[in-house]
Write an enzyme that holds these catalytic residues in place. Structure first.
Site, PDB file in Angstrom:
ATOM      1  N   GLN A   1      10.077   7.875 -80.478  1.00 56.33           N
ATOM      2  CA  GLN A   1      11.246   8.725 -80.701  1.00 56.33           C
ATOM      3  C   GLN A   1      11.174  10.048 -79.944  1.00 56.33           C
ATOM      4  O   GLN A   1      12.188  10.547 -79.457  1.00 56.33           O
ATOM      5  CB  GLN A   1      11.437   8.969 -82.199  1.00 56.33           C
TER       6      GLN A   1
ATOM      7  N   SER B   1      18.585   9.876 -75.934  1.00 56.20           N
ATOM      8  CA  SER B   1      19.080  10.615 -77.094  1.00 56.20           C
ATOM      9  C   SER B   1      19.097  12.114 -76.842  1.00 56.20           C
ATOM     10  O   SER B   1      20.060  12.804 -77.184  1.00 56.20           O
ATOM     11  CB  SER B   1      18.216  10.309 -78.328  1.00 56.20           C
TER      12      SER B   1
ATOM     13  N   ASP C   1      12.416   9.805 -76.202  1.00 57.80           N
ATOM     14  CA  ASP C   1      13.737   9.198 -75.995  1.00 57.80           C
ATOM     15  C   ASP C   1      14.650  10.116 -75.180  1.00 57.80           C
ATOM     16  O   ASP C   1      15.375  10.955 -75.726  1.00 57.80           O
ATOM     17  CB  ASP C   1      14.359   8.884 -77.355  1.00 57.80           C
TER      18      ASP C   1
ATOM     19  N   ARG D   1      13.808   2.008 -78.246  1.00 55.92           N
ATOM     20  CA  ARG D   1      14.234   3.090 -79.140  1.00 55.92           C
ATOM     21  C   ARG D   1      14.013   2.778 -80.616  1.00 55.92           C
ATOM     22  O   ARG D   1      14.167   3.651 -81.465  1.00 55.92           O
ATOM     23  CB  ARG D   1      15.707   3.414 -78.870  1.00 55.92           C
TER      24      ARG D   1
ATOM     25  N   TYR E   1      24.596  -4.010 -85.073  1.00 59.71           N
ATOM     26  CA  TYR E   1      24.101  -3.805 -83.714  1.00 59.71           C
ATOM     27  C   TYR E   1      24.048  -5.095 -82.900  1.00 59.71           C
ATOM     28  O   TYR E   1      24.354  -5.113 -81.725  1.00 59.71           O
ATOM     29  CB  TYR E   1      22.708  -3.160 -83.760  1.00 59.71           C
TER      30      TYR E   1
END
Length: 395
Positions: free
Chosen positions: A127, A133, A130, A121, A232
């Site tokens: 993107q 998401s 994905d 990701r 993260y």
């Protein structure tokens, strides 16, 4: 070269992997698309809509499997469909790779299987592929509506001649894509929203949407560690986890609505709400557990069921929320798949007798052929079986 789609084999799944709009896009690339009759019906896409878009209709799933080079699916294929696969075919979908018991069969049959959950990701070119998401965004929105429907009071504050109606207090646990959309939706409905995440870096995102961050005291040393990784890759100390649990426990005790969103692909969902906290919550309060299908964030949640605790707290085990918005979630999912499938083809010489077959791009007029490249950063990351081997690293 054909792309095939079969019907979901579980009653709780209403999505379809390829929509009529996606058929048009694939046709322009040069693919043919074959759909099992009725595969899109639960998402309000009729056979006639598919035919109008240029797809052909097969009477059953095995007829689709037998003639397709690529099989697009929402979840892993049913056992009988896998039995019908042959060497050189490609399967693309949400295959739940770390719990999938059919990977050895895929490999033995010479099938290349791509698990879309494993998409890197952080890659900018990935993107638009994905699926996590695109589906989580819709799920976060719908989770709030489910909570509003279960809750016995309104969300916004009302001023009436009979008295003032206080706004609902909503707590969101987990501030990923789903959590952020849940915050935005709950705010639009007029609720007072608080949110928590293990990543302190999520604070700015929460506050930008009008939510209140459930702040946890941090030592200067721990704060610096968190900032250095962007939050993260940060591993919090045991003390921080303990302090955060205390802050969350207090917020939940005063909450009317709680939505938990924490899921980890391929792993058991983390337990965020324990029985001791449930015992402190108010009668009539509602918890929406978006991770109910993977073990649950809330103790006592049951997939696809609503249960009520002894003290009157309702727990909704929302195992597959995107399926409740099947038309839109299918559309976004299909776009993700089309974007990925596009990476599997490349220009080839007109006289190239590729064993995988060639297609002609309607827009450019160029000849294209399948090009599977396990060195590619996207294909290599998603391929869980290829060349008669299981490629998935153990967790």
């Amino acid at each position: 070269m054909k792309i095939g789609v079969i019907s979901a084999d579980v009653a709780s799944e209403h999505r379809v992997a390829i929509t009529p709009d996606a058929v048009k896009k694939l046709s322009k690339l040069g693919f043919e698309v074959v759909i099992e009759s009725g595969a899109g019906q639960a998402a309000y896409y009729s056979d006639e809509m598919y035919q109008s878009a240029g797809a052909s209709i097969a009477k059953n799933g095995m007829a689709v499997i037998s003639q397709s080079k690529i099989i697009a699916t929402v979840h892993d294929l049913p056992v009988d469909a896998v039995d019908g696969l042959s060497s050189g075919q490609i399967v693309v979908g949400m295959l739940d790779p770390y719990r999938n018991t059919q990977l050895d069969t895929y490999a033995a049959k010479g099938v290349t299987a791509f698990a879309m959950e494993l998409l890197p990701r952080t890659l900018s070119r990935a993107q638009n592929m994905d699926i996590l998401s695109s589906q989580a965004n819709l799920a976060g929105y719908k989770a709030v509506l489910l909570a509003a429907n279960e809750y016995s009071r309104p969300f916004p504050m009302f001023m009436t001649s009979a008295g003032t109606v206080k706004p609902a207090k909503v707590v969101i646990l987990g501030v990923g894509v789903a959590g952020l959309q849940a915050i935005a939706t709950a705010k639009r409905l007029g609720a007072v929203v608080e949110a928590s995440d293990l990543r302190p870096a999520a604070k700015e995102q929460v506050e930008s949407l009008g939510g209140k961050w459930l702040d946890v005291p941090m030592s200067e040393e721990e704060s610096e560690k968190s900032k250095a990784t962007g939050g993260y890759a940060w591993t919090p100390s045991e003390q921080y986890i303990k302090d955060q649990a205390a802050v969350v426990d207090k917020a939940l005790s005063n909450a009317d609505i709680v939505i938990t969103t924490a899921q980890i692909p391929g792993r058991q969902a983390p337990r965020l709400v324990h029985q001791a906290t449930l015992d402190k919550m108010k009668a009539g309060s509602v918890l929406i557990d978006m991770a109910a299908g993977t073990g649950g964030n809330v103790e006592g949640s049951v997939p696809n069921q609503t249960t009520t605790t002894d003290n009157g707290v309702r727990i909704v085990g929302a195992a597959n929320i995107p399926s409740m918005l099947a038309a839109q979630s299918s559309d976004l999912y299909a776009n993700n798949l089309v974007n990925f499938i596009t990476t599997l083809i490349a220009p080839t010489a007109t006289d190239d007798n590729s064993e995988n077959g060639t297609i002609k791009n309607e827009v450019t007029g160029s000849d294209l052929a399948l090009q599977l490249d396990m060195e590619d950063e996207i294909q290599g990351a998603l391929a869980v079986t290829h060349d008669n081997q299981v490629r998935l690293a153990k967790r």
